[in-house]
Every structure is written in C-alpha cells, then in structure tokens.
Design a protein around this motif. Sequence first.
Motif, PDB file in Angstrom:
ATOM      1  N   LEU A  88       0.816  -1.203   0.000  1.00 27.21           N
ATOM      2  CA  LEU A  88       0.000   0.000   0.000  1.00 27.21           C
ATOM      3  C   LEU A  88       0.857   1.264   0.000  1.00 27.21           C
ATOM      4  CD1 LEU A  88      -2.638  -1.107   2.658  1.00 27.21           C
ATOM      5  CD2 LEU A  88      -2.872  -1.135   0.163  1.00 27.21           C
ATOM      6  N   PHE A  89       2.082   1.156   0.507  1.00 28.36           N
ATOM      7  CA  PHE A  89       2.959   2.309   0.648  1.00 28.36           C
ATOM      8  C   PHE A  89       4.284   2.034  -0.040  1.00 28.36           C
ATOM      9  CE2 PHE A  89       0.404   1.869   4.550  1.00 28.36           C
ATOM     10  CZ  PHE A  89      -0.382   2.997   4.424  1.00 28.36           C
ATOM     11  N   THR A  90       4.907   3.097  -0.520  1.00 36.45           N
ATOM     12  CA  THR A  90       6.196   2.975  -1.182  1.00 36.45           C
ATOM     13  C   THR A  90       7.207   3.877  -0.478  1.00 36.45           C
ATOM     14  OG1 THR A  90       5.079   2.608  -3.279  1.00 36.45           O
ATOM     15  CG2 THR A  90       7.388   3.213  -3.387  1.00 36.45           C
ATOM     16  N   ILE A  91       8.382   3.334  -0.263  1.00 36.28           N
ATOM     17  CA  ILE A  91       9.458   4.082   0.382  1.00 36.28           C
ATOM     18  C   ILE A  91      10.422   4.567  -0.687  1.00 36.28           C
ATOM     19  CG2 ILE A  91      11.422   3.919   1.972  1.00 36.28           C
ATOM     20  CD1 ILE A  91       9.801   1.769   3.491  1.00 36.28           C
ATOM     21  N   GLU A  98      24.185  10.016   3.686  1.00 36.67           N
ATOM     22  CA  GLU A  98      25.054  10.826   4.541  1.00 36.67           C
ATOM     23  C   GLU A  98      24.250  11.735   5.485  1.00 36.67           C
ATOM     24  OE1 GLU A  98      28.282  10.135   4.502  1.00 36.67           O
ATOM     25  OE2 GLU A  98      27.798   8.704   2.913  1.00 36.67           O
ATOM     26  N   CYS A  99      22.961  11.874   5.212  1.00 32.28           N
ATOM     27  CA  CYS A  99      22.074  12.709   6.029  1.00 32.28           C
ATOM     28  C   CYS A  99      21.472  11.853   7.148  1.00 32.28           C
ATOM     29  CB  CYS A  99      20.972  13.282   5.138  1.00 32.28           C
ATOM     30  SG  CYS A  99      19.663  14.125   6.036  1.00 32.28           S
ATOM     31  N   ILE A 100      21.291  12.421   8.318  1.00 30.29           N
ATOM     32  CA  ILE A 100      20.681  11.676   9.439  1.00 30.29           C
ATOM     33  C   ILE A 100      19.316  11.142   9.029  1.00 30.29           C
ATOM     34  CG2 ILE A 100      19.679  11.903  11.754  1.00 30.29           C
ATOM     35  CD1 ILE A 100      21.927  13.916  12.372  1.00 30.29           C
ATOM     36  N   VAL A 101      18.489  11.981   8.421  1.00 24.09           N
ATOM     37  CA  VAL A 101      17.147  11.545   8.012  1.00 24.09           C
ATOM     38  C   VAL A 101      17.250  10.597   6.815  1.00 24.09           C
ATOM     39  CG1 VAL A 101      14.876  12.280   7.204  1.00 24.09           C
ATOM     40  CG2 VAL A 101      16.101  13.657   8.897  1.00 24.09           C
ATOM     41  N   GLY A 102      17.945  11.034   5.762  1.00 24.36           N
ATOM     42  CA  GLY A 102      18.075  10.225   4.551  1.00 24.36           C
ATOM     43  C   GLY A 102      18.706   8.866   4.793  1.00 24.36           C
ATOM     44  N   GLY A 103      19.621   8.788   5.750  1.00 25.38           N
ATOM     45  CA  GLY A 103      20.307   7.529   6.043  1.00 25.38           C
ATOM     46  C   GLY A 103      19.513   6.570   6.905  1.00 25.38           C
ATOM     47  N   ASN A 104      18.430   7.039   7.491  1.00 24.64           N
ATOM     48  CA  ASN A 104      17.657   6.191   8.416  1.00 24.64           C
ATOM     49  C   ASN A 104      16.172   6.090   8.089  1.00 24.64           C
ATOM     50  OD1 ASN A 104      19.704   5.481  10.575  1.00 24.64           O
ATOM     51  ND2 ASN A 104      19.946   7.704  10.415  1.00 24.64           N
ATOM     52  N   ILE A 105      15.710   6.866   7.134  1.00 23.56           N
ATOM     53  CA  ILE A 105      14.267   6.926   6.873  1.00 23.56           C
ATOM     54  C   ILE A 105      13.705   5.619   6.334  1.00 23.56           C
ATOM     55  CG2 ILE A 105      14.427   7.902   4.530  1.00 23.56           C
ATOM     56  CD1 ILE A 105      11.906   9.023   7.185  1.00 23.56           C
ATOM     57  N   GLU A 107      14.640   2.404   6.756  1.00 26.85           N
ATOM     58  CA  GLU A 107      14.495   1.393   7.808  1.00 26.85           C
ATOM     59  C   GLU A 107      13.399   1.781   8.807  1.00 26.85           C
ATOM     60  OE1 GLU A 107      17.182  -0.760  11.253  1.00 26.85           O
ATOM     61  OE2 GLU A 107      18.191   0.339   9.653  1.00 26.85           O
ATOM     62  N   THR A 108      13.327   3.050   9.123  1.00 27.31           N
ATOM     63  CA  THR A 108      12.317   3.534  10.065  1.00 27.31           C
ATOM     64  C   THR A 108      10.914   3.362   9.496  1.00 27.31           C
ATOM     65  OG1 THR A 108      13.890   5.127  10.958  1.00 27.31           O
ATOM     66  CG2 THR A 108      11.556   5.544  11.391  1.00 27.31           C
ATOM     67  N   LEU A 109      10.726   3.776   8.250  1.00 29.11           N
ATOM     68  CA  LEU A 109       9.399   3.685   7.642  1.00 29.11           C
ATOM     69  C   LEU A 109       8.994   2.258   7.302  1.00 29.11           C
ATOM     70  CD1 LEU A 109       9.267   6.792   5.292  1.00 29.11           C
ATOM     71  CD2 LEU A 109       8.152   6.466   7.516  1.00 29.11           C
ATOM     72  N   THR A 110       9.964   1.390   7.039  1.00 26.79           N
ATOM     73  CA  THR A 110       9.645   0.002   6.693  1.00 26.79           C
ATOM     74  C   THR A 110       8.768  -0.636   7.754  1.00 26.79           C
ATOM     75  OG1 THR A 110      11.634  -0.265   5.351  1.00 26.79           O
ATOM     76  CG2 THR A 110      10.636  -2.282   6.223  1.00 26.79           C
ATOM     77  N   GLU A 111       9.134  -0.515   9.013  1.00 27.39           N
ATOM     78  CA  GLU A 111       8.343  -1.122  10.085  1.00 27.39           C
ATOM     79  C   GLU A 111       6.992  -0.443  10.250  1.00 27.39           C
ATOM     80  OE1 GLU A 111       7.000  -3.730  12.777  1.00 27.39           O
ATOM     81  OE2 GLU A 111       8.723  -3.953  11.466  1.00 27.39           O
ATOM     82  N   ALA A 112       6.982   0.877  10.222  1.00 30.60           N
ATOM     83  CA  ALA A 112       5.710   1.610  10.361  1.00 30.60           C
ATOM     84  C   ALA A 112       4.762   1.262   9.211  1.00 30.60           C
ATOM     85  CB  ALA A 112       5.963   3.105  10.405  1.00 30.60           C
ATOM     86  N   TYR A 113       5.276   1.248   8.005  1.00 32.14           N
ATOM     87  CA  TYR A 113       4.453   0.913   6.845  1.00 32.14           C
ATOM     88  C   TYR A 113       3.966  -0.536   6.924  1.00 32.14           C
ATOM     89  CZ  TYR A 113       5.652   5.219   4.274  1.00 32.14           C
ATOM     90  OH  TYR A 113       5.790   6.515   3.851  1.00 32.14           O
ATOM     91  N   HIS A 114       4.839  -1.436   7.356  1.00 33.84           N
ATOM     92  CA  HIS A 114       4.448  -2.835   7.475  1.00 33.84           C
ATOM     93  C   HIS A 114       3.267  -2.991   8.442  1.00 33.84           C
ATOM     94  CE1 HIS A 114       4.655  -7.164   7.665  1.00 33.84           C
ATOM     95  NE2 HIS A 114       4.732  -7.088   8.982  1.00 33.84           N
TER      96      HIS A 114
END
Length: 151
Positions: A88-91, A98-105, A107-114
């Motif tokens: 239903l969602f695409t990451i 190299e960015c704090i957000v870009g480097g972790n978003i 993995e973070t969204l994968t679980e929330a989206y799942h």
Amino acid sequence: MKISTRFSDSIHILAFINIYHGKVPLTSNNIASSIGTSPVVVRRLMSQLRKAGLLNTVHGAAEPSLAKDPTAISLYDVFLAVEDDPHLFTIDRKTNPECIVGGNIQETLTEAYHQAEVAAEAKLARTSLQDIIDTILVKQAQKEAKQRKED
C-alpha cells in the motif's frame, strides 16, 4: 504521481453487477458510465476479476455475474486481483545516506508501513463485497427518503 483507482473501480464493477443484475444490460458501456471511465478500462478490470475467480463472463454477452456469493468475496480478494503491487505504501530508496534523516528513513518507515499494511489488509479481509453492497443500498434509501420529504 497518479494514484491507482483500479481497486475502487473493481469494487464498483462488482457491486454494479450485483445490484443491477436482471435490471439493465450489464454492458461495459453501462458500467463505465457509472464509474466515469471508458469501457476499455472496465473490460480490462473485468478480465482480471475473471482470472481471479471473482467474476463469470461470456465473451460477446453482456451477462457477467459474480463467481461467488458477495459474502464470500472480501475486499482484499478484489485488491489482490487487480493491483500489481501488494504494498500500500512505497518508500523512496533514493535518499542521501550521509544525512541523518536520509540515512535512516527507509528502515524507520519500513516497520511503520508494514504495521499499517497488516492492519489495512486485515480490515479489507474482514469486509465483504456484501457489506459494501448493503451500505450502498442503505445510502440510496436514505437519499430517496430525503428527496421524498423535500418534494
């Protein structure tokens, strides 16, 4: 990005066929005019629904019918029949590592989206086509009652 309407259009097709069976010719033109799309789109979706075992069609005849009782068709069945991607969602995979957000978003969204997908899939699996048809008919009865009061 254009959002797909294949899912909602497919539910529309199945509900239309059930509600109007024996009342109007169930041509792709008639169904398309209800959806506000082209008959080609309707025929394509009907083909996918037929392949998924949800719809019976006869080539050249405007007499499609549900292949199962509407209580036995879940919205999740319809979703799986017509959507190419079961997610239903695409990451976005092209973020800056190299960015704090870009480097972790991702993995973070994968679980929330799942978690959200699992909840949505469960809800769709519990909702039958008959539930949708019943709601459509109740809403139409309410509109008609309101119109009678206004007349």
